[in-house]
Design a protein around this motif. Structure first.
Motif, PDB file in Angstrom:
ATOM      1  N   ILE A  56       8.364  10.122   9.494  1.00 26.36           N
ATOM      2  CA  ILE A  56       7.542   9.317  10.406  1.00 26.36           C
ATOM      3  C   ILE A  56       6.218   8.964   9.752  1.00 26.36           C
ATOM      4  N   VAL A  57       5.576   9.938   9.107  1.00 26.19           N
ATOM      5  CA  VAL A  57       4.306   9.674   8.424  1.00 26.19           C
ATOM      6  C   VAL A  57       4.482   8.574   7.382  1.00 26.19           C
ATOM      7  N   ALA A  58       5.525   8.701   6.567  1.00 27.23           N
ATOM      8  CA  ALA A  58       5.726   7.730   5.496  1.00 27.23           C
ATOM      9  C   ALA A  58       6.115   6.354   6.034  1.00 27.23           C
ATOM     10  N   PHE A  59       7.073   6.308   6.940  1.00 24.46           N
ATOM     11  CA  PHE A  59       7.576   5.022   7.419  1.00 24.46           C
ATOM     12  C   PHE A  59       6.523   4.256   8.205  1.00 24.46           C
ATOM     13  N   ARG A  60       5.721   4.951   8.995  1.00 26.40           N
ATOM     14  CA  ARG A  60       4.665   4.257   9.749  1.00 26.40           C
ATOM     15  C   ARG A  60       3.624   3.649   8.813  1.00 26.40           C
ATOM     16  N   ALA A  61       3.489   4.228   7.635  1.00 28.29           N
ATOM     17  CA  ALA A  61       2.542   3.676   6.660  1.00 28.29           C
ATOM     18  C   ALA A  61       3.219   2.682   5.715  1.00 28.29           C
ATOM     19  N   GLY A  62       4.471   2.334   6.007  1.00 26.42           N
ATOM     20  CA  GLY A  62       5.169   1.352   5.176  1.00 26.42           C
ATOM     21  C   GLY A  62       5.626   1.890   3.845  1.00 26.42           C
ATOM     22  N   ILE A  63       5.801   3.206   3.742  1.00 25.95           N
ATOM     23  CA  ILE A  63       6.202   3.836   2.483  1.00 25.95           C
ATOM     24  C   ILE A  63       7.567   4.486   2.668  1.00 25.95           C
ATOM     25  N   VAL A 119      -2.064  -0.331   7.025  1.00 31.23           N
ATOM     26  CA  VAL A 119      -1.570  -0.402   5.652  1.00 31.23           C
ATOM     27  C   VAL A 119      -0.081  -0.699   5.645  1.00 31.23           C
ATOM     28  N   GLY A 120       0.662  -0.062   6.553  1.00 28.47           N
ATOM     29  CA  GLY A 120       2.102  -0.290   6.621  1.00 28.47           C
ATOM     30  C   GLY A 120       2.456  -1.683   7.085  1.00 28.47           C
ATOM     31  N   ALA A 121       1.648  -2.241   7.981  1.00 30.23           N
ATOM     32  CA  ALA A 121       1.944  -3.564   8.519  1.00 30.23           C
ATOM     33  C   ALA A 121       1.637  -4.668   7.510  1.00 30.23           C
ATOM     34  N   SER A 155      -0.462  -4.619   3.728  1.00 29.57           N
ATOM     35  CA  SER A 155      -1.362  -3.963   2.774  1.00 29.57           C
ATOM     36  C   SER A 155      -2.461  -4.909   2.294  1.00 29.57           C
ATOM     37  N   ARG A 156      -2.147  -6.214   2.160  1.00 28.57           N
ATOM     38  CA  ARG A 156      -3.180  -7.158   1.721  1.00 28.57           C
ATOM     39  C   ARG A 156      -4.271  -7.297   2.769  1.00 28.57           C
ATOM     40  N   ALA A 157      -3.866  -7.365   4.024  1.00 31.96           N
ATOM     41  CA  ALA A 157      -4.866  -7.426   5.090  1.00 31.96           C
ATOM     42  C   ALA A 157      -5.694  -6.149   5.122  1.00 31.96           C
ATOM     43  N   ALA A 158      -5.057  -5.011   4.839  1.00 25.01           N
ATOM     44  CA  ALA A 158      -5.796  -3.747   4.812  1.00 25.01           C
ATOM     45  C   ALA A 158      -6.829  -3.742   3.703  1.00 25.01           C
ATOM     46  N   ILE A 159      -6.483  -4.324   2.553  1.00 28.90           N
ATOM     47  CA  ILE A 159      -7.446  -4.399   1.448  1.00 28.90           C
ATOM     48  C   ILE A 159      -8.623  -5.285   1.830  1.00 28.90           C
TER      49      ILE A 159
END
Length: 363
Positions: A89-96, A238-240, A242-246
């Motif tokens: 869950i931790v990884a998948f929610r962060a897109g990893i 970040v998961g949704a 990553s470019r927007a997060a940057i």
């Protein structure tokens, strides 16, 4: 409007809007539907094998859910599975896509199995148990460093690197069991066995390991952190995208490494809980492959911690009951994994059809 009409209007219970009811019905359909379809297809496979599916499923339910000893075994197995689910869950929610959980789990288990019997001769049991849990988490975290750094700073696809690290981790674990940590007093290659009285305590007067409580606590904490805290919000951003997060100023490489570390630590902790609570040792070539098995359960629950608990319970019933049904009906012991594989395929098709439906509605 009269006073009586006003009173009746005030007393009339509020009903959920039709849109909300349709949304709930839709979620139930795409969540429970794949499970039912997978069980039906599994039943057809059983018929092709000459086995009555109703008899098989009745044995599964009778052993894994309705018998006291079977239910206790089911609840005990849930402990490490819940920790693996929390890791995913931790990884998948962060897109990893941390698909290296099996290697992290097994290496954590082997190191804890090797350290436990040695530490218990020196320290009190509670210190040994706490140290074992910490060792398992640290080993899992260390095994994720290479994929984490490659993904965070080089953009290397983590699916490839984590699967490669799983292969290396499983191989290294077997080498350690057969060479470095081999118990010379046994004929079967395995580590020394941690005495039953030095393992995680049982709950009440049952055989249920307290690892179940650890798994429940961790997955609930993970759910609350990922849904109710600023840190969880950052990981979801970040998961949704990553470019927007940057562009939003988030330290994406650092968060990526943190996600890998937390996810892998939980997988290693699962290995520690399985050894300290149930197994007591690790035999050569032992690999339950929990991580990839739990992936469809996490997706079915839509990364919701509470929903995952329910699906992990159902899988544990299927797993424990399936072992009993296999012995009585001559079905291969791994048939429960066949049903999980069917479930994964059906889930993928369901997601595809649901996305097509949503695109049609929007257009």
């Amino acid at each position: 409007m009269s006073a009586a009409q006003t009173t009746r209007t005030a007393e009339k219970p509020t009903e959920a809007p039709p849109e909300h009811r349709r949304e709930w019905a839709h979620m139930a359909l795409i969540t429970i539907g794949p499970v039912i379809v997978a069980l039906i297809i599994g039943g057809l496979v059983l018929i092709a094998m000459g086995v009555n599916p109703l008899t098989y499923y009745s044995y599964v339910a009778g052993r894994g859910l309705l018998s006291p000893s079977g239910l206790q075994a089911t609840l005990t197995r849930m402990g490490p599975l819940l920790l693996i689910a929390a890791s995913l869950i931790v990884a998948f929610r962060a897109g990893i896509w941390n698909l290296g959980g099996d290697g992290q789990f097994l290496l954590g288990a082997v190191l804890v199995a090797a350290a436990g019997p040695v530490l218990v001769e020196i320290f009190p049991v509670w210190i040994v148990l706490l140290a074992g849990l910490v060792i398992g988490a640290i080993v899992g975290m260390v095994w994720s460093v290479v994929p984490a750094l490659l993904r965070a700073y080089q953009g290397v696809n983590e699916i490839i690197t984590t699967l490669m690290m799983t292969f290396l981790g499983v191989s290294l674990a077997n080498v350690l069991v057969k060479l470095a940590f081999l118990d010379p007093t046994t004929t079967v290659p395995q580590t020394r066995t941690l005495p039953v009285e030095d393992r995680l305590p049982r709950l009440f007067d049952t055989t249920v390991s307290s690892g179940l409580l650890i798994g429940l606590a961790v997955i609930i904490v993970v759910h609350l952190v990922m849904t109710r805290t600023a840190f969880g919000l950052k990981l979801r951003v970040v998961g949704a995208n990553s470019r927007a997060a940057i562009h939003a100023g988030l330290p994406v490489p650092l968060l990526t490494v943190l996600v890998f570390g937390i996810s892998a630590a939980l997988a290693g902790l699962a290995g520690a809980v399985d050894i300290l609570g149930t197994q007591g040792n690790v035999r050569a070539d032992w690999n339950p492959a929990y991580s990839l098995t739990v992936v469809p359960l996490v997706f079915l629950a839509r990364f919701n911690g509470f929903g995952t608990i329910a699906f992990v319970f159902l899988f544990s019933v299927l797993s424990i009951g399936g072992e009993s049904a296999a012995r009585k009906l001559g079905v291969p012991n791994y048939f429960s994994l066949v049903i999980v594989a069917i479930l994964l395929v059906v889930l993928g098709l369901t997601e595809y059809l649901d996305q097509r439906r949503q695109q049609t509605v929007r257009s």
